[in-house]
Design a protein around this motif. Sequence first.
Motif, mmCIF file in Angstrom:
data_model
loop_
_atom_site.group_PDB
_atom_site.id
_atom_site.type_symbol
_atom_site.label_atom_id
_atom_site.label_comp_id
_atom_site.label_asym_id
_atom_site.label_seq_id
_atom_site.Cartn_x
_atom_site.Cartn_y
_atom_site.Cartn_z
ATOM 1 N N LEU A 1 -12.254 -8.503 -40.242
ATOM 2 C CA LEU A 1 -13.171 -7.754 -39.391
ATOM 3 C C LEU A 1 -14.401 -8.566 -39.018
ATOM 4 N N PHE A 2 -14.973 -9.294 -39.975
ATOM 5 C CA PHE A 2 -16.114 -10.151 -39.659
ATOM 6 C C PHE A 2 -15.716 -11.191 -38.604
ATOM 7 N N MET A 3 -14.532 -11.771 -38.756
ATOM 8 C CA MET A 3 -14.111 -12.810 -37.825
ATOM 9 C C MET A 3 -13.764 -12.245 -36.459
ATOM 10 N N THR A 4 -13.370 -10.984 -36.385
ATOM 11 C CA THR A 4 -13.146 -10.348 -35.093
ATOM 12 C C THR A 4 -14.436 -10.328 -34.281
ATOM 13 N N VAL A 5 -15.537 -9.992 -34.960
ATOM 14 C CA VAL A 5 -16.846 -10.001 -34.298
ATOM 15 C C VAL A 5 -17.172 -11.408 -33.806
ATOM 16 N N PHE A 6 -17.082 -12.352 -34.709
ATOM 17 C CA PHE A 6 -17.501 -13.718 -34.423
ATOM 18 C C PHE A 6 -16.638 -14.344 -33.334
ATOM 19 N N GLY A 7 -15.311 -14.156 -33.445
ATOM 20 C CA GLY A 7 -14.412 -14.713 -32.440
ATOM 21 C C GLY A 7 -14.659 -14.137 -31.065
ATOM 22 N N GLY A 8 -14.868 -12.831 -30.995
ATOM 23 C CA GLY A 8 -15.113 -12.198 -29.712
ATOM 24 C C GLY A 8 -16.401 -12.663 -29.065
ATOM 25 N N VAL A 9 -17.483 -12.706 -29.842
ATOM 26 C CA VAL A 9 -18.795 -13.088 -29.302
ATOM 27 C C VAL A 9 -18.776 -14.519 -28.786
ATOM 28 N N TYR A 10 -18.285 -15.439 -29.602
ATOM 29 C CA TYR A 10 -18.399 -16.846 -29.222
ATOM 30 C C TYR A 10 -17.325 -17.302 -28.243
ATOM 31 N N THR A 11 -16.289 -16.506 -28.032
ATOM 32 C CA THR A 11 -15.321 -16.849 -26.997
ATOM 33 C C THR A 11 -15.877 -16.599 -25.609
ATOM 34 N N VAL A 12 -16.651 -15.543 -25.447
ATOM 35 C CA VAL A 12 -17.101 -15.185 -24.092
ATOM 36 C C VAL A 12 -18.585 -15.432 -23.846
ATOM 37 N N ILE A 13 -19.326 -15.885 -24.855
ATOM 38 C CA ILE A 13 -20.761 -16.083 -24.636
ATOM 39 C C ILE A 13 -21.010 -17.128 -23.547
ATOM 40 N N GLY A 14 -20.119 -18.124 -23.442
ATOM 41 C CA GLY A 14 -20.286 -19.136 -22.404
ATOM 42 C C GLY A 14 -20.205 -18.542 -21.005
ATOM 43 N N TYR A 15 -19.287 -17.587 -20.810
ATOM 44 C CA TYR A 15 -19.175 -16.932 -19.512
ATOM 45 C C TYR A 15 -20.448 -16.148 -19.200
ATOM 46 N N ARG A 16 -20.964 -15.456 -20.216
ATOM 47 C CA ARG A 16 -22.154 -14.646 -19.955
ATOM 48 C C ARG A 16 -23.352 -15.505 -19.582
ATOM 49 N N LEU A 17 -23.529 -16.617 -20.285
ATOM 50 C CA LEU A 17 -24.717 -17.439 -20.066
ATOM 51 C C LEU A 17 -24.636 -18.291 -18.803
ATOM 52 N N THR A 18 -23.423 -18.561 -18.329
ATOM 53 C CA THR A 18 -23.313 -19.321 -17.077
ATOM 54 C C THR A 18 -23.389 -18.415 -15.854
ATOM 55 N N GLU A 19 -23.226 -17.108 -16.066
ATOM 56 C CA GLU A 19 -23.308 -16.162 -14.957
ATOM 57 C C GLU A 19 -24.718 -15.581 -14.854
ATOM 58 N N ALA A 20 -24.975 -14.780 -13.795
ATOM 59 C CA ALA A 20 -26.258 -14.092 -13.640
ATOM 60 C C ALA A 20 -26.432 -13.099 -14.798
ATOM 61 N N PRO A 21 -27.658 -12.857 -15.271
ATOM 62 C CA PRO A 21 -28.926 -13.340 -14.722
ATOM 63 C C PRO A 21 -29.392 -14.690 -15.287
ATOM 64 N N PHE A 22 -28.573 -15.353 -16.116
ATOM 65 C CA PHE A 22 -29.047 -16.562 -16.786
ATOM 66 C C PHE A 22 -28.711 -17.830 -16.000
ATOM 67 N N GLY A 23 -27.460 -18.011 -15.600
ATOM 68 C CA GLY A 23 -27.075 -19.159 -14.793
ATOM 69 C C GLY A 23 -27.341 -20.496 -15.445
ATOM 70 N N LEU A 24 -27.072 -20.617 -16.735
ATOM 71 C CA LEU A 24 -27.371 -21.852 -17.453
ATOM 72 C C LEU A 24 -26.287 -22.908 -17.194
ATOM 73 N N PRO A 25 -26.680 -24.199 -17.147
ATOM 74 C CA PRO A 25 -25.677 -25.271 -17.009
ATOM 75 C C PRO A 25 -24.876 -25.441 -18.296
ATOM 76 N N GLN A 26 -23.717 -26.119 -18.192
ATOM 77 C CA GLN A 26 -22.793 -26.244 -19.321
ATOM 78 C C GLN A 26 -23.435 -26.908 -20.533
ATOM 79 N N GLY A 27 -24.251 -27.923 -20.315
ATOM 80 C CA GLY A 27 -24.884 -28.609 -21.443
ATOM 81 C C GLY A 27 -25.798 -27.689 -22.233
ATOM 82 N N ILE A 28 -26.571 -26.876 -21.527
ATOM 83 C CA ILE A 28 -27.471 -25.931 -22.202
ATOM 84 C C ILE A 28 -26.665 -24.863 -22.934
ATOM 85 N N VAL A 29 -25.592 -24.401 -22.313
ATOM 86 C CA VAL A 29 -24.735 -23.410 -22.971
ATOM 87 C C VAL A 29 -24.167 -23.979 -24.269
#
Length: 419
Positions: free
Chosen positions: A247-275
């Motif tokens: 269960l702990f790993m379900t949380v961790f796997g889910g968050v870190y799999t898609v966090i890159g998509y969230r941070l590269t999209e609006a409202p953040f729009g961060l470049p890949q290196g910063i992500v």
Amino acid sequence: MPASTEASTTVAAVSPALPVVDSRMTPGGPGYRRMSFALFLAGVATFALLYSTQALLPLISGEFGVTASDASWTVSAATGALALFVLPMSALSERFGRRTLMTASLVVAVTVGLLVPFAPSLGALVALRAVQGAALAGLPASATAYLAEEVRPKALITAIGLFVAGNSVGGMSGRVITGWVAQEWGWRVAVGVIGVIAVGCAVAFRLLLPAPKHFRTGSLRPRVLARTVRTHLANPLLRRLYAIGALFMTVFGGVYTVIGYRLTEAPFGLPQGIVGSVFLVYLVGTLSASTAGRLVARLGRRGALYLAGGTTTSGLLLSLSDTLALVLLGLVLITAGFFAGHAVASSAVSHTAKTGRAQASALYQSAYYIGSSAGSTLGAVAFHAGGWSGTVGLGLLAVLGVVTVTVMGSRAARSVRVA
């Protein structure tokens, strides 16, 4: 009775029994630092290779023209194969030795890691990642079994915490390095660099890890293995610990799999290196895992798990904000809670299992990586369906499961005391 025999009998009768010296390693003792650093490097290599594509999923999606859930299979295939093969690998470690199997696993995994950059299609990439995950299955259970055999019980949770800390450093460095390298030269060069780093870790691991002194060869007979597995699964405490890890790993796997998509999209729009640099928050996991022993000493195992669950929940809720600073703080809390909970649960498995420790640890690792695979896939599906709030909702359900299982353990412990 001859005089010499009588005299020896008399001496044996009056001489005090010699104390049994525990030759297992302890902090500050011979070999402990070498052992800790070697397994730390093994943890670095394992997580760096296992999650080498996770921070690169937006780039992989772009090159192959696929969705986030499709690209997430480059992570899920590796963690799913690890979950599938960890139990058979643990059986091999009982026959051929922990150090031998860990070395062989690293050799295969780093070799595949050097081939991954040349994958011609998403299908080929997923297949290579599955082979890599299967090879890495020889590391986690064998490492914890090695520690349980070679380290004194009082130092076990600290030693396992250091191994888990190596996992966090590997996960962090792999994602940070791939983020910046990919920004300049693309994702293929980035995963190639991780493969080269893992080669160095594997060589140093083999040179540093002390030869085991307390390993006893086990049986490879399927019937014996099945009996050991049934014994562990019949233990209610072990079942709860397995569920908590998943269960702990379900949380961790889910968050870190898609966090890159969230941070590269609006409202953040961060470049890949910063992500990629966002994964520096893994350093918090290194600290929380390495201090898990003190946390358990102060709060008890269940108290530490409640704290880890509460910390993770706070992080998930904070991450819903559209303010970058609050999102990053949320990731810090999620990471700290996850690694603390994982270190507490995995060390409790090693402490609880008196026989068949490799299989007990393998079952935990299998549940743990099933959670990772499920979290990666379901987290991406939830993100596709409901955005970041969907992924957070999945995480909150998993934490609720952790708390529920821990409450069940508390009630079971109270009923035993009353009886």
